[in-house]
Scaffold this active site. Structure first.
Site, short mmCIF file in Angstrom:
data_model
loop_
_atom_site.label_atom_id
_atom_site.label_comp_id
_atom_site.label_asym_id
_atom_site.label_seq_id
_atom_site.Cartn_x
_atom_site.Cartn_y
_atom_site.Cartn_z
N GLY A 46 0.82 -1.20 0.00
CA GLY A 46 0.00 0.00 0.00
C GLY A 46 0.86 1.25 0.00
CD GLN A 51 3.39 5.69 2.68
OE1 GLN A 51 2.43 5.17 2.11
NE2 GLN A 51 4.35 4.99 3.25
CB CYS A 95 5.21 2.02 7.39
SG CYS A 95 4.79 3.56 6.56
CG LEU A 96 6.41 0.95 1.29
CD1 LEU A 96 5.61 1.33 0.06
CD2 LEU A 96 7.56 0.01 0.92
CG HIS A 137 -0.46 1.11 7.13
ND1 HIS A 137 0.48 0.69 8.05
CD2 HIS A 137 0.19 1.96 6.30
CE1 HIS A 137 1.64 1.27 7.78
NE2 HIS A 137 1.50 2.04 6.71
CD GLU A 138 -1.16 2.40 2.66
OE1 GLU A 138 -0.66 3.55 2.64
OE2 GLU A 138 -0.50 1.39 2.91
CG HIS A 141 0.27 6.70 5.63
ND1 HIS A 141 1.42 7.18 6.22
CD2 HIS A 141 0.51 5.40 5.33
CE1 HIS A 141 2.33 6.20 6.28
NE2 HIS A 141 1.80 5.11 5.75
CO CO Z 1 2.75 3.29 5.63
#
Ligand code: CO
Length: 172
Positions: A46, A51, A95-96, A137-138, A141
């Protein structure tokens, strides 16, 4: 399409509230295309617009719950809102924007989101398991929240070396 740079924890952009998308224009389409390319290149499940430094309410989630022989596909969600949840799952999440760190987070097992597509059409989509986790999660953000705030604990280096037995530990 182009790869975009993924911001990492500590960048103030990741702590901000994102604005709704009202113009479903070429610029937004380019953002979504770039995000898809960036997500695919990253190997995550995701990605949210903040991000990549864009404070707009757009997220992508890779639907990994597909039948055998079917391709995984990316769900684009603009102005997404969680409208229903069911059950509970507890497992590893990453998380990226927080590379190499995984925490144990409890999320609903099933999550239904209402969102708009890239042309402004409303739709609802239901995700289970990892997909439900990624939806939550997204969307977090978009209001400046990282999974670390919800993690009951962070996995130790030994646990990470042990193959992430506590869960999927996918980056999103
Ligand atoms: Co993330």
């Amino acid at each position: 399409m182009a790869l975009r740079n993924i911001l990492e924890k500590g960048d103030p952009t990741l702590e901000k509230n994102c604005r709704p998308i009202t113009d479903f224009n070429a610029r937004i389409h380019e953002l979504l295309d770039d995000m898809a390319e960036t997500l695919t290149a990253s190997g995550g499940v995701g990605l949210a617009a903040p991000q990549v430094g864009v404070l707009r309410r757009a997220v992508l989630v890779l639907e990994t719950n597909v039948d055998e022989g079917q391709e995984e596909y990316i769900i684009e969600m603009l102005n997404p809102e969680i409208i229903a949840t069911e059950g509970e799952q507890t497992g590893a999440e990453g998380c990226l924007s927080v590379p190499g760190v995984y925490g144990i987070v409890t999320r609903p097992e099933t999550v239904t989101v209402r969102a708009q597509d890239r042309f402004g059409e409303s739709f609802t989509v239901t995700g289970h398991g990892l997909t439900a986790r990624a939806f939550c999660h997204e969307i977090d953000h978009l209001s400046g929240h990282l999974f670390l705030e919800k993690a009951e604990r962070i996995l130790t280096p030994e646990e990470l070396a042990g193959g992430e037995e506590d869960g999927d530990g996918e980056d999103a």
